[in-house]
Each structure stands twice: as C-alpha cells, then as structure tokens.
Scaffold this active site. Structure first.
Site, short mmCIF file in Angstrom:
data_model
loop_
_atom_site.label_atom_id
_atom_site.label_comp_id
_atom_site.label_asym_id
_atom_site.label_seq_id
_atom_site.Cartn_x
_atom_site.Cartn_y
_atom_site.Cartn_z
N SER A 1 21.21 51.94 34.37
CA SER A 1 22.09 52.92 32.47
C SER A 1 21.05 52.94 32.45
O SER A 1 21.03 53.89 31.08
CB SER A 1 23.69 51.33 32.44
OG SER A 1 24.14 51.50 33.27
N ARG B 1 19.65 44.40 42.74
CA ARG B 1 18.38 44.99 42.93
C ARG B 1 17.17 44.68 43.54
O ARG B 1 16.81 45.23 43.96
CB ARG B 1 18.52 46.88 41.30
CG ARG B 1 19.41 47.04 41.13
CD ARG B 1 19.55 47.78 39.93
NE ARG B 1 20.20 46.86 39.10
CZ ARG B 1 20.50 46.80 38.42
NH1 ARG B 1 20.08 48.26 37.66
NH2 ARG B 1 20.67 46.21 36.99
N LYS C 1 26.53 43.66 22.54
CA LYS C 1 25.39 44.54 23.80
C LYS C 1 26.31 46.33 22.53
O LYS C 1 26.75 46.19 23.05
CB LYS C 1 26.16 44.25 24.66
CG LYS C 1 24.72 44.22 25.57
CD LYS C 1 25.45 44.03 27.14
CE LYS C 1 24.64 44.65 27.75
NZ LYS C 1 24.49 44.31 29.74
N HIS D 1 25.86 51.80 40.84
CA HIS D 1 27.10 51.34 40.83
C HIS D 1 28.36 52.18 41.52
O HIS D 1 29.13 51.83 42.34
CB HIS D 1 27.82 51.69 39.67
CG HIS D 1 26.92 51.45 38.45
ND1 HIS D 1 26.92 51.59 37.00
CD2 HIS D 1 26.58 50.11 38.18
CE1 HIS D 1 25.74 50.85 36.46
NE2 HIS D 1 26.27 49.83 36.79
#
Ligand code: ADP
Length: 166
Positions: A135, A97, A48, A24
């Site tokens: 993460s 990614r 979440k 990030h």
C-alpha cells in the site's frame, strides 16, 4: 462415541488496507477457498497516519470483495485476539512477501499465540506478480503521478487519483 460437529474455519484477515491492493485481493481470493468464512478487518490505528479513513477503506473493501460470498468486511481497534474472540473466529490470515515480512510476522504470530493459544496464524505466500506491491509504495507512486493500474482494483485507482488531485 459421539460424533464431533464438523469444525468450521472462521478466519480474520487483519491489516491497514490503506488502500487495498491486488496483492491483498489475491490473498483474500485464495483465503476464501480455505476458510468457511473470511472476515477482512481494518485496524483502526491512531498511531499510523493513513491516506484513507477507516470508513473509506471499509467501503472500498466491501465493494471489491463483493464477488466472494463467504467474505465480509469489518474493522476493529485494540487487540486483534480480542476481535478474533468477539467474532467467533479461530484463525488469523496473513501474507508474506519477503524475508522482511517474515521477521515481523513471526513476532506478531508468537505474541498472538501467547495471548490466545487456541488461535492459529496461517500464512499464504504472496503471488509472484504482487510480491513487491505494498500500500505504501502504491501511495508513493500515485502521489507522484505514476501509473498504478494493475496493482490495485480499478475502484481504488480512481480513489487514489482523486485524493492525489486534492
Ligand atoms: P499491516 O499494517 O497490518 O501490515 P497491510 O495492509 O500492509 O497491513 O497488510 C496486511 C497483510 O497483508 C500483511 O500480512 C501483509 O504482509 C499482507 N500483504 C500486504 N501486501 C501484500 C501483497 N502484495 N501480497 C500478499 N500479501 C500482502
């Protein structure tokens, strides 16, 4: 002919940032060179489950982006395009990614364009060194006692260590 005022690029980089990783941070560093103002925005998502509260994530982000004078941190709930409008932004920054990110990001970008046609989503490819860093993975490794140094800022590493110890 009247002179057009110079257009300013105000970009929002939205995400969960639970917690911020060096992937990030690399995106923030590169994005800060493209935008006049870059707002890193933590999504408050009740659906979440998160390890860190929004306030904790904002606090960590604020500390970590301190070296970048044109980067600020905020948080939002509801529609991203509404937050973009409220902050007077015109770009959304996201990172890619792998192909798996691409498929998801494409859907979201199309939806956001439909909801707010004037706002462009801009993608930066993840740095090679961080293209496997998420993460989620960092949290899993840290929770099992693995070493995540070099993958997250030192401050985040400390927070992860103390959270895991609890
Ligand atoms: P979200 O829950 O919205 O996907 P994340 O915090 O996981 O929030 O990611 C926010 C954005 O940052 C996404 O565009 C994601 O693809 C990107 N991103 C996440 N990890 C990396 C990384 N290691 N390198 C580059 N971009 C990343």
């Amino acid at each position: 002919m009247t002179a057009q005022p110079p257009s300013r690029i105000v970009a929002i980089y939205p995400g969960s940032f639970d917690p911020i990783t060096n992937g990030h941070l690399d995106l923030i560093s590169r994005g800060s060179k493209l935008a006049d103002r870059l707002i890193v925005a933590v999504l408050q998502n009740q659906r979440k489950q998160s390890l860190f509260t929004v306030a904790e994530r904002v606090e960590m982000l604020t500390e970590v982006v301190r070296p970048y004078p044109n980067v600020e941190v905020g948080s939002f709930h509801g529609l991203l395009v509404d937050y973009v409008a409220a902050r007077g932004a015109n770009f959304i920054l996201r990172g890619i990614r792998a192909i798996s990110d691409y498929e998801y990001e494409l859907q979201i970008a199309h939806m956001n364009r439909l909801l707010s046609p004037g706002v462009e989503t801009v993608f930066l490819m993840a740095a090679e060194a961080y293209s496997f860093v998420s993460s989620q993975l960092v949290k899993e490794v840290a929770s099992l006692g693995g070493n995540v140094s070099g993958l997250v800022p030192p401050l985040v590493e400390e927070h992860l260590r103390s959270r895991v110890a609890k």
